[in-house]
Design a protein around this motif. Structure first.
Motif, PDB file in Angstrom:
ATOM      1  N   ARG A 186      -1.151   3.751   9.804  1.00 62.62           N
ATOM      2  CA  ARG A 186      -2.378   4.132   9.104  1.00 62.62           C
ATOM      3  C   ARG A 186      -2.781   3.055   8.103  1.00 62.62           C
ATOM      4  NH1 ARG A 186      -1.525   9.092   5.743  1.00 62.62           N
ATOM      5  NH2 ARG A 186       0.439   8.019   5.301  1.00 62.62           N
ATOM      6  N   ALA A 187      -4.025   3.151   7.649  1.00 61.58           N
ATOM      7  CA  ALA A 187      -4.517   2.296   6.575  1.00 61.58           C
ATOM      8  C   ALA A 187      -5.326   3.152   5.612  1.00 61.58           C
ATOM      9  CB  ALA A 187      -5.384   1.165   7.123  1.00 61.58           C
ATOM     10  N   ASN A 188      -5.267   2.784   4.341  1.00 64.45           N
ATOM     11  CA  ASN A 188      -6.178   3.362   3.357  1.00 64.45           C
ATOM     12  C   ASN A 188      -7.506   2.622   3.499  1.00 64.45           C
ATOM     13  OD1 ASN A 188      -7.678   3.410   0.768  1.00 64.45           O
ATOM     14  ND2 ASN A 188      -5.929   4.558   0.001  1.00 64.45           N
ATOM     15  N   VAL A 189      -8.566   3.356   3.795  1.00 67.96           N
ATOM     16  CA  VAL A 189      -9.887   2.748   3.965  1.00 67.96           C
ATOM     17  C   VAL A 189     -10.848   3.389   2.973  1.00 67.96           C
ATOM     18  CG1 VAL A 189      -9.504   2.197   6.396  1.00 67.96           C
ATOM     19  CG2 VAL A 189     -10.580   4.373   5.772  1.00 67.96           C
TER      20      VAL A 189
ATOM     21  N   THR B  28       0.864  -1.178   0.000  1.00 68.70           N
ATOM     22  CA  THR B  28       0.000   0.000   0.000  1.00 68.70           C
ATOM     23  C   THR B  28       0.897   1.222   0.000  1.00 68.70           C
ATOM     24  OG1 THR B  28      -1.619  -1.221   1.339  1.00 68.70           O
ATOM     25  CG2 THR B  28      -1.930   1.159   1.112  1.00 68.70           C
ATOM     26  N   VAL B  29       0.867   1.962  -1.092  1.00 70.37           N
ATOM     27  CA  VAL B  29       1.701   3.151  -1.244  1.00 70.37           C
ATOM     28  C   VAL B  29       0.793   4.310  -1.645  1.00 70.37           C
ATOM     29  CG1 VAL B  29       3.691   4.189  -2.391  1.00 70.37           C
ATOM     30  CG2 VAL B  29       3.620   1.708  -2.033  1.00 70.37           C
ATOM     31  N   PRO B  30       0.670   5.338  -0.813  1.00 71.51           N
ATOM     32  CA  PRO B  30      -0.180   6.477  -1.190  1.00 71.51           C
ATOM     33  C   PRO B  30       0.174   7.002  -2.574  1.00 71.51           C
ATOM     34  CG  PRO B  30       0.523   6.687   1.084  1.00 71.51           C
ATOM     35  CD  PRO B  30       1.292   5.528   0.511  1.00 71.51           C
TER      36      PRO B  30
ATOM     37  N   PRO C 146     -23.492  -4.930  -6.372  1.00 75.28           N
ATOM     38  CA  PRO C 146     -22.104  -5.135  -5.961  1.00 75.28           C
ATOM     39  C   PRO C 146     -21.504  -3.896  -5.297  1.00 75.28           C
ATOM     40  CG  PRO C 146     -22.206  -4.788  -8.331  1.00 75.28           C
ATOM     41  CD  PRO C 146     -23.620  -4.773  -7.837  1.00 75.28           C
ATOM     42  N   ALA C 147     -20.930  -4.128  -4.124  1.00 81.53           N
ATOM     43  CA  ALA C 147     -20.310  -3.055  -3.353  1.00 81.53           C
ATOM     44  C   ALA C 147     -19.370  -3.694  -2.341  1.00 81.53           C
ATOM     45  CB  ALA C 147     -21.376  -2.229  -2.635  1.00 81.53           C
ATOM     46  N   TYR C 148     -18.331  -2.950  -1.955  1.00 83.99           N
ATOM     47  CA  TYR C 148     -17.451  -3.466  -0.908  1.00 83.99           C
ATOM     48  C   TYR C 148     -16.677  -2.330  -0.254  1.00 83.99           C
ATOM     49  CZ  TYR C 148     -13.443  -3.310  -4.223  1.00 83.99           C
ATOM     50  OH  TYR C 148     -12.472  -2.917  -5.115  1.00 83.99           O
ATOM     51  N   ALA C 149     -16.171  -2.638   0.944  1.00 83.49           N
ATOM     52  CA  ALA C 149     -15.281  -1.734   1.681  1.00 83.49           C
ATOM     53  C   ALA C 149     -13.914  -2.385   1.764  1.00 83.49           C
ATOM     54  CB  ALA C 149     -15.826  -1.450   3.073  1.00 83.49           C
ATOM     55  N   TRP C 150     -12.907  -1.562   2.027  1.00 80.19           N
ATOM     56  CA  TRP C 150     -11.555  -2.104   2.131  1.00 80.19           C
ATOM     57  C   TRP C 150     -10.769  -1.381   3.222  1.00 80.19           C
ATOM     58  CZ3 TRP C 150     -12.947   1.147  -1.930  1.00 80.19           C
ATOM     59  CH2 TRP C 150     -12.255   2.370  -1.998  1.00 80.19           C
ATOM     60  N   SER C 151      -9.743  -2.069   3.688  1.00 78.32           N
ATOM     61  CA  SER C 151      -8.774  -1.486   4.616  1.00 78.32           C
ATOM     62  C   SER C 151      -7.410  -2.080   4.259  1.00 78.32           C
ATOM     63  CB  SER C 151      -9.134  -1.817   6.071  1.00 78.32           C
ATOM     64  OG  SER C 151      -8.140  -1.287   6.953  1.00 78.32           O
ATOM     65  N   PHE C 152      -6.511  -1.214   3.774  1.00 79.47           N
ATOM     66  CA  PHE C 152      -5.189  -1.646   3.335  1.00 79.47           C
ATOM     67  C   PHE C 152      -4.132  -0.944   4.182  1.00 79.47           C
ATOM     68  CE2 PHE C 152      -6.838  -2.123  -1.327  1.00 79.47           C
ATOM     69  CZ  PHE C 152      -7.573  -3.250  -0.957  1.00 79.47           C
TER      70      PHE C 152
END
Length: 380
Positions: free
Chosen positions: A204-207, A94-96, A192-198
């Motif tokens: 921190r995480a990208n959510v 995970t790289v911003p 179709p839908a989803y959430a994520w947390s990376f």
């Protein structure tokens, strides 16, 4: 004499165009146009799969994920609540995008590309040249300017219709406790839908959360509420830098370009129809587009269409079938159960969603066996 290739909106194709110029003739002088200065933020899940790093290695970009910890595992939660968590075939990162994109631009400039801030508004094909805004011209143009691509519209291609366009919101939050892993939680409501947390690796995480558009407007409050419902360990009050963005779900025009103008990545709606992943597709298609534009500007569109079809044709057919099957929530739940039972099924699902994999009879059979089963009712 070197040809001139103009890349609008992305460093990916520019790196490839210039890299080709270091080899045998013909070479290309490359102008990279972007409306923003770098580094700059871009709303995205920030997930970099191993396949994307393969493309960058081919282009000589070795530092794209330097300083960021690998994510060795992926946890996928089905709409029925069942989950599978296994090691990825190869780690992800995970790289911003503020960091990732700036590194790609720096690599392009180091390879000899000229970077200029410019917002393209008009594209004209004039014989042996392509003219932008009446003042810039090149032998070929690569349009890599996103889901709202100006270059795409200039070729006469319409924007994506509803159900081929998604809306997502992204932010940064404290990483969830536990071992580092990519987390994807699919949603039974509004599928179709989803959430994520990376996780990023710095605490921190990208959510985020996204869903396919169906014709009715979606509010920021709705997107944030769904994010909180699917990621109950994430407090919306702690989420910073929330930004919404469109995703052009797979709906490419009949041709990926015309004459001396070609499209890559989101501008071509080249998005994984199974998961919405786009960085690998953008990198690979950008590399192919840059090679076609630099090698034979007058035949860029024809050459690019041929190589794109050879490289992605079979995979896109298989992933489109997977996306069609996944419209049924029961199939997704059965796929999660099958992946939990069998590592080979898990790897097939990951390759389909994050790389350029294919469906196989064994995976379909395993999913079919799991269809009569049920997971516990969804909590969200």
């Amino acid at each position: 004499m070197a040809s001139t290739a103009v890349t609008v909106g992305s460093a990916k194709a520019a790196v490839r165009s210039r890299a080709r110029s270091r080899g045998s003739a013909p070479s290309a002088r490359v102008l990279l146009l972007d409306r923003a200065d770098f580094p700059r933020d871009k709303a995205c899940g920030d997930g970099i799969a191993a396949h994307a790093l393969d493309v960058l290695a081919e282009l000589g970009v070795a530092d794209a994920v330097d300083g960021y910890a690998p994510l060795p595992a992926l946890r996928l939660v089905g709409p029925g609540g069942g989950a599978v968590a296994r090691a990825l075939p190869r780690p992800a990162y995970t790289v911003p995008r503020k960091v990732f994109d700036a590194r790609l631009v720096a690599a392009a400039v180091a390879a000899g590309v000229e970077l200029r801030r410019h917002t393209v508004r008009r594209v004209e094909l004039r014989g042996d040249r392509v003219v932008l805004d009446g003042e810039l011209s090149g032998g070929a143009v690569v349009g890599a300017d996103g889901a709202g691509s100006v270059v795409r519209r200039a070729l006469g291609h319409p924007v994506n219709p509803d159900r081929h366009l998604a809306l997502a919101i992204r932010g940064y939050a404290p990483a969830l406790p536990g071992p580092p892993e990519q987390l994807i939680v699919t949603s039974a409501p509004r599928w179709p839908a989803y959430a994520w947390s990376f996780p990023i690796g710095d605490g921190r995480a990208n959510v985020g959360y996204g869903e396919v558009l169906r014709g009715e407007p979606l509010t920021r409050a709705h997107l944030v509420d769904r994010l909180a419902a699917l990621l109950p360990g994430t407090d919306p009050a702690t989420v910073t830098e929330l930004r919404a963005h469109h995703l052009a779900a797979l709906h490419p025009p009949a041709a990926p370009g015309r004459d001396r103008v070609v499209l890559a990545g989101d501008a071509l709606s080249l998005i994984n129809p199974f998961t919405g992943e786009g960085i690998f597709y953008a990198l690979r298609s950008g590399a192919l587009a840059g090679a076609a534009a630099a090698g034979s500007p007058g035949q860029a569109a024809r050459r690019y269409a041929d190589t794109l079809r050879r490289r992605f044709g079979t995979h896109l057919r298989h992933s489109s079938v997977a996306a069609w099957l996944a419209r049924r929530r029961r199939v997704v739940d059965a796929a999660v159960r099958a992946a939990r039972r069998d590592d080979r099924v898990y790897r097939t699902v990951v390759e389909l969603g994050l790389g350029d994999g294919r469906l196989d009879a064994r995976t379909l059979a395993m999913i079919g066996i799991g269809l009569p089963a049920r997971d516990r009712p969804p909590r969200h």
